[in-house]
Design a protein around this motif. Sequence first.
Motif, mmCIF file in Angstrom:
data_model
loop_
_atom_site.group_PDB
_atom_site.id
_atom_site.type_symbol
_atom_site.label_atom_id
_atom_site.label_comp_id
_atom_site.label_asym_id
_atom_site.label_seq_id
_atom_site.Cartn_x
_atom_site.Cartn_y
_atom_site.Cartn_z
ATOM 1 N N LEU A 16 -6.182 12.517 3.139
ATOM 2 C CA LEU A 16 -6.082 11.138 3.621
ATOM 3 C C LEU A 16 -4.683 10.559 3.451
ATOM 4 C CD1 LEU A 16 -9.426 9.631 2.238
ATOM 5 C CD2 LEU A 16 -8.998 10.680 4.463
ATOM 6 N N GLY A 17 -3.817 11.280 2.739
ATOM 7 C CA GLY A 17 -2.482 10.763 2.490
ATOM 8 C C GLY A 17 -2.450 9.666 1.448
ATOM 9 N N ILE A 18 -3.442 9.646 0.557
ATOM 10 C CA ILE A 18 -3.530 8.632 -0.495
ATOM 11 C C ILE A 18 -3.125 9.281 -1.813
ATOM 12 C CG2 ILE A 18 -5.123 7.159 -1.794
ATOM 13 C CD1 ILE A 18 -6.625 6.690 0.815
ATOM 14 N N PRO A 19 -2.104 8.755 -2.496
ATOM 15 C CA PRO A 19 -1.509 9.485 -3.616
ATOM 16 C C PRO A 19 -2.288 9.465 -4.911
ATOM 17 C CG PRO A 19 -0.346 7.417 -3.258
ATOM 18 C CD PRO A 19 -1.332 7.560 -2.133
ATOM 19 N N GLU A 20 -3.151 8.448 -5.141
ATOM 20 C CA GLU A 20 -3.759 8.362 -6.463
ATOM 21 C C GLU A 20 -5.141 7.744 -6.415
ATOM 22 O OE1 GLU A 20 -1.205 5.921 -8.791
ATOM 23 O OE2 GLU A 20 -1.477 4.142 -7.550
ATOM 24 N N VAL A 21 -5.908 8.049 -7.454
ATOM 25 C CA VAL A 21 -7.225 7.441 -7.644
ATOM 26 C C VAL A 21 -7.038 6.038 -8.208
ATOM 27 C CG1 VAL A 21 -9.384 7.575 -8.948
ATOM 28 C CG2 VAL A 21 -8.355 9.660 -7.996
ATOM 29 N N GLN A 22 -7.802 5.081 -7.670
ATOM 30 C CA GLN A 22 -7.796 3.718 -8.190
ATOM 31 C C GLN A 22 -9.214 3.295 -8.516
ATOM 32 O OE1 GLN A 22 -5.760 0.916 -5.630
ATOM 33 N NE2 GLN A 22 -4.197 2.418 -5.050
ATOM 34 N N PRO A 23 -9.391 2.311 -9.392
ATOM 35 C CA PRO A 23 -10.739 1.794 -9.657
ATOM 36 C C PRO A 23 -11.344 1.210 -8.383
ATOM 37 C CG PRO A 23 -9.162 0.998 -11.284
ATOM 38 C CD PRO A 23 -8.363 1.639 -10.194
ATOM 39 N N PRO A 24 -12.665 1.191 -8.276
ATOM 40 C CA PRO A 24 -13.303 0.621 -7.084
ATOM 41 C C PRO A 24 -12.898 -0.826 -6.862
ATOM 42 C CG PRO A 24 -14.900 1.853 -8.379
ATOM 43 C CD PRO A 24 -13.656 1.773 -9.207
ATOM 44 N N SER A 25 -12.546 -1.133 -5.632
ATOM 45 C CA SER A 25 -12.198 -2.498 -5.234
ATOM 46 C C SER A 25 -12.270 -2.569 -3.726
ATOM 47 C CB SER A 25 -10.787 -2.876 -5.701
ATOM 48 O OG SER A 25 -9.812 -2.124 -4.988
#
Length: 289
Positions: A16-25
């Motif tokens: 997806l081209g997304i660099p990092e995991v983030q908390p749900p939001s």
Amino acid sequence: MLMLTGSEIQSYLARLGIPEVQPPSLSYLRELHKAHVEKIPWQTVDIVAGRPAPIDPASSVRLLTTGRSGYCFHLNGAFQALLRSLGYRVSCHRAGVQPLGQEPRINSFHLGLTVTLPDEEEPRWIVDAGLGDMPFEPLPLRSGEYPQGPLRYRVTDSGVAEGGWRLEHDPFASFTGVDVAPEEEKDLSVFVPKHEFYSTSPESPWINLFLVRHRHAEGSNEVRGCIWIRHDSTGVAKTELRTREQWLEVLGDVFGEHLVQYSPLEREELWKRVHGIHEEWKRTRDRTG
């Protein structure tokens, strides 16, 4: 329901081209959704080629993380597994797409998704990476009209399922809308017979229709056989792809569909099949005026 490993999550996010995991939001959900529908197209490639992929979530995740794609059962089946593994509360629903000129229906030929975000002002969201050219971002599960780029969507109550909802497509789009049942499906078994019909039956609308679609911020793209269709703020433009080189270039450069599972010979055979169907369509069109 399937939970992905850390390495599977990283591989999926890399696609997806997304660099990092983030908390749900809500903001991260929007980022994930936009990247998914833009970078991983909806397609019937494997069905037309006679090589349909299974729709269990584990197989669908492998499909997407190895540079491939699929249609609603693969795309939403994998996406719900990713979202759940990232900590989102996701529900799967039976749904049905209404083609132009036909009646609304919920026939389990589409897998619908909702995400619940308890801390948001709007707690429930329509999430759908499996419709090809709609929507670009999640939509609140609340009646209203929602413009996204040049396309306008409307959310209403379903007229065919009590307690369900309806997502209406842009008036100039390729289908009318989608109705979704309110009940949550705990697994995807109800969709397996539908997938078998879509992917193998001579009566399936996809057996002889090569179709690749995706959304982006300014509109949508579609390759239907050998016709490339662009929909943006300036209107709709169509280009006939007359050569194999043109066709492969648009698939790869516009959609990121590089046919990675097909050898050069298999790509040539697929082009010949699709081009042959396209030429027959042109002859039929010319005869009927």
